[in-house]
Design an enzyme around this catalytic site. Structure first.
Site, PDB file in Angstrom:
ATOM      1  N   GLU A   1       4.451 -22.226 -36.483  1.00 34.04           N
ATOM      2  CA  GLU A   1       3.088 -22.792 -36.460  1.00 34.04           C
ATOM      3  C   GLU A   1       2.011 -21.692 -36.412  1.00 34.04           C
ATOM      4  OE1 GLU A   1       5.583 -24.021 -34.468  1.00 34.04           O
ATOM      5  OE2 GLU A   1       5.837 -25.937 -35.512  1.00 34.04           O
ATOM      6  N   ASN A   2       2.378 -20.503 -35.918  1.00 33.71           N
ATOM      7  CA  ASN A   2       1.388 -19.418 -35.824  1.00 33.71           C
ATOM      8  C   ASN A   2       0.852 -18.980 -37.193  1.00 33.71           C
ATOM      9  OD1 ASN A   2       2.930 -17.738 -32.947  1.00 33.71           O
ATOM     10  ND2 ASN A   2       1.329 -19.308 -33.021  1.00 33.71           N
TER      11      ASN A   2
ATOM     12  N   ASP B   1       2.672 -16.904 -23.417  1.00 35.59           N
ATOM     13  CA  ASP B   1       1.458 -17.635 -23.779  1.00 35.59           C
ATOM     14  C   ASP B   1       0.269 -17.119 -22.968  1.00 35.59           C
ATOM     15  OD1 ASP B   1      -0.116 -19.503 -25.035  1.00 35.59           O
ATOM     16  OD2 ASP B   1       0.551 -21.198 -23.824  1.00 35.59           O
TER      17      ASP B   1
ATOM     18  N   ARG C   1      -6.490 -16.248 -24.123  1.00 38.99           N
ATOM     19  CA  ARG C   1      -7.348 -16.560 -22.966  1.00 38.99           C
ATOM     20  C   ARG C   1      -7.559 -15.336 -22.086  1.00 38.99           C
ATOM     21  NH1 ARG C   1      -3.800 -21.384 -21.336  1.00 38.99           N
ATOM     22  NH2 ARG C   1      -2.585 -20.497 -23.038  1.00 38.99           N
TER      23      ARG C   1
ATOM     24  N   ARG D   1      -9.288 -11.217 -29.438  1.00 36.45           N
ATOM     25  CA  ARG D   1      -7.941 -11.751 -29.176  1.00 36.45           C
ATOM     26  C   ARG D   1      -6.846 -10.706 -29.394  1.00 36.45           C
ATOM     27  NH1 ARG D   1      -7.079 -17.157 -28.896  1.00 36.45           N
ATOM     28  NH2 ARG D   1      -5.056 -16.930 -29.876  1.00 36.45           N
TER      29      ARG D   1
ATOM     30  N   SER E   1       5.593 -18.023 -33.818  1.00 33.75           N
ATOM     31  CA  SER E   1       6.195 -19.311 -34.174  1.00 33.75           C
ATOM     32  C   SER E   1       5.890 -19.669 -35.624  1.00 33.75           C
ATOM     33  CB  SER E   1       5.651 -20.408 -33.251  1.00 33.75           C
ATOM     34  OG  SER E   1       4.332 -20.732 -33.628  1.00 33.75           O
TER      35      SER E   1
ATOM     36  N   LEU F   1       7.101 -27.326 -24.688  1.00 30.02           N
ATOM     37  CA  LEU F   1       8.226 -26.534 -25.224  1.00 30.02           C
ATOM     38  C   LEU F   1       7.871 -25.894 -26.564  1.00 30.02           C
ATOM     39  CD1 LEU F   1      11.184 -28.867 -24.226  1.00 30.02           C
ATOM     40  CD2 LEU F   1      10.462 -26.748 -23.127  1.00 30.02           C
TER      41      LEU F   1
HETATM   42  C1  FPP Z   1       0.540 -16.499 -27.303  1.00 27.80           C
HETATM   43  O1  FPP Z   1      -0.761 -16.248 -26.880  1.00 27.80           O
HETATM   44  C2  FPP Z   1       1.166 -15.326 -27.854  1.00 27.80           C
HETATM   45  C3  FPP Z   1       1.489 -15.154 -29.161  1.00 27.80           C
HETATM   46  C4  FPP Z   1       1.188 -16.120 -30.222  1.00 27.80           C
HETATM   47  C5  FPP Z   1       2.146 -13.964 -29.664  1.00 27.80           C
HETATM   48  C6  FPP Z   1       3.002 -13.195 -28.714  1.00 27.80           C
HETATM   49  C7  FPP Z   1       2.878 -11.777 -29.076  1.00 27.80           C
HETATM   50  C8  FPP Z   1       2.879 -10.745 -28.225  1.00 27.80           C
HETATM   51  C9  FPP Z   1       3.136 -10.851 -26.791  1.00 27.80           C
HETATM   52  C10 FPP Z   1       2.554  -9.382 -28.669  1.00 27.80           C
HETATM   53  C11 FPP Z   1       3.501  -8.676 -29.508  1.00 27.80           C
HETATM   54  C12 FPP Z   1       4.926  -8.992 -29.323  1.00 27.80           C
HETATM   55  C13 FPP Z   1       5.886  -8.114 -29.553  1.00 27.80           C
HETATM   56  C14 FPP Z   1       7.306  -8.530 -29.496  1.00 27.80           C
HETATM   57  C15 FPP Z   1       5.572  -6.735 -29.854  1.00 27.80           C
HETATM   58  P1  FPP Z   1      -1.934 -17.081 -27.547  1.00 27.80           P
HETATM   59  O2  FPP Z   1      -2.559 -16.215 -28.574  1.00 27.80           O
HETATM   60  O3  FPP Z   1      -1.440 -18.384 -28.038  1.00 27.80           O
HETATM   61  O4  FPP Z   1      -2.877 -17.261 -26.318  1.00 27.80           O
HETATM   62  P2  FPP Z   1      -3.895 -18.459 -26.034  1.00 27.80           P
HETATM   63  O5  FPP Z   1      -3.072 -19.711 -25.907  1.00 27.80           O
HETATM   64  O6  FPP Z   1      -4.524 -18.051 -24.749  1.00 27.80           O
HETATM   65  O7  FPP Z   1      -4.859 -18.483 -27.187  1.00 27.80           O
END
Ligand code: FPP
Length: 245
Positions: free
Chosen positions: A72-73, A25, A29, A38, A70, A200
């Protein structure tokens, strides 16, 4: 031989968790703090993925599960979803030869059928090409939601019961576990969440029943080998009782 981890906390080899699960996570940010889009946060996050997989392998962690996307994403702006899918595809294309030679066996959990077809192709090809490896199992949670996983398992059990091939009395923890996407993967011992959030977020709710939770204040793109070692050191200091005294 004891390993000397961050803050000079010696951790014996016996305190290495068999299975580490990570809620990655803080990519957004991280990017905002740097005045970047982003997607640059996600790109830098992919570099952390590479480093953490390598570090887990070196330390002797046998299973690593990463929450990469996820259920939700899917509610995020279309452009961000496109950027994440493109990054995933590129990661799989570029890193598969490395995973092959490094002994990494890839798996994926989630409603994979929801992923764009080119991502699915790259994913299944990477899974296939790494299937004979055995040093470390890397599990990517993609289009994953724990409630959805439990619903899918309940549907399977209900349909077997309705068809008369399952007696509802025979449903127990083990059978339920066998219907989850994670069947044959041991439950995580350590759950790490980055960026200081204490939620979680619908991740492995069944499987983390007895996991130790470690929160790192670092944003995921800043979470690297020393931070993993620090989290494992913290895990090593916990006294896991599994409900007994
Ligand atoms: C959360 O940060 C991260 C994600 C939703 C995606 C995770 C993806 C990666 C680490 C990159 C690619 C992964 C692989 C396996 C190649 P956020 O965007 O929710 O951050 P924020 O809460 O600060 O907005």
């Amino acid at each position: 031989m004891p390993l000397h981890l961050k803050a000079n906390i010696p951790v014996s080899d016996t305190h290495i968790p068999q299975h580490v699960a990570i809620i990655m996570d803080g990519n957004g940010r991280w990017a905002r703090e740097k005045g970047l889009p982003r997607r640059e946060g996600h790109r830098a996050g992919a570099e952390s993925v590479r480093e953490v997989v390598e570090a887990c392998k070196k330390l002797g962690v046998r299973f690593l599960t990463l929450y990469a996307f996820s259920s939700e994403n899917w509610k995020r702006p279309k452009a961000e979803i496109r950027a994440l899918m493109a990054l995933l595809k590129e990661f799989l294309r570029v890193k598969t030869p490395e995973m092959k030679s490094q002994g990494v066996r890839l798996h994926a959990i989630g409603r994979l059928e929801d992923l764009p077809s080119d991502c699915q192709r790259e994913l299944y090809s990477a899974i296939d090409q790494t299937s004979s490896n055995s040093d470390i199992d890397l599990v990517l949670a993609l289009s994953y939601g724990s409630r959805e996983e439990i619903v899918d398992a309940a549907r399977q059990l209900a349909s077997e019961a309705a068809n008369g091939i399952l007696n509802p009395e025979d449903i127990d923890n083990d059978l339920m576990g066998q219907k989850l996407y994670t069947k044959n993967i041991p439950d995580p011992d350590l759950l790490i969440r980055t960026s200081g959030e204490r939620r979680l977020s619908n991740f492995l709710l069944w499987q983390i029943s007895y996991a130790e939770i470690v929160i790192s204040e670092k944003f995921w793109p800043d979470f690297r080998e020393p931070d993993l070692k620090a989290a494992i050191a913290e895990y090593g200091e916990r006294n896991r009782r599994f409900g007994s005294i």
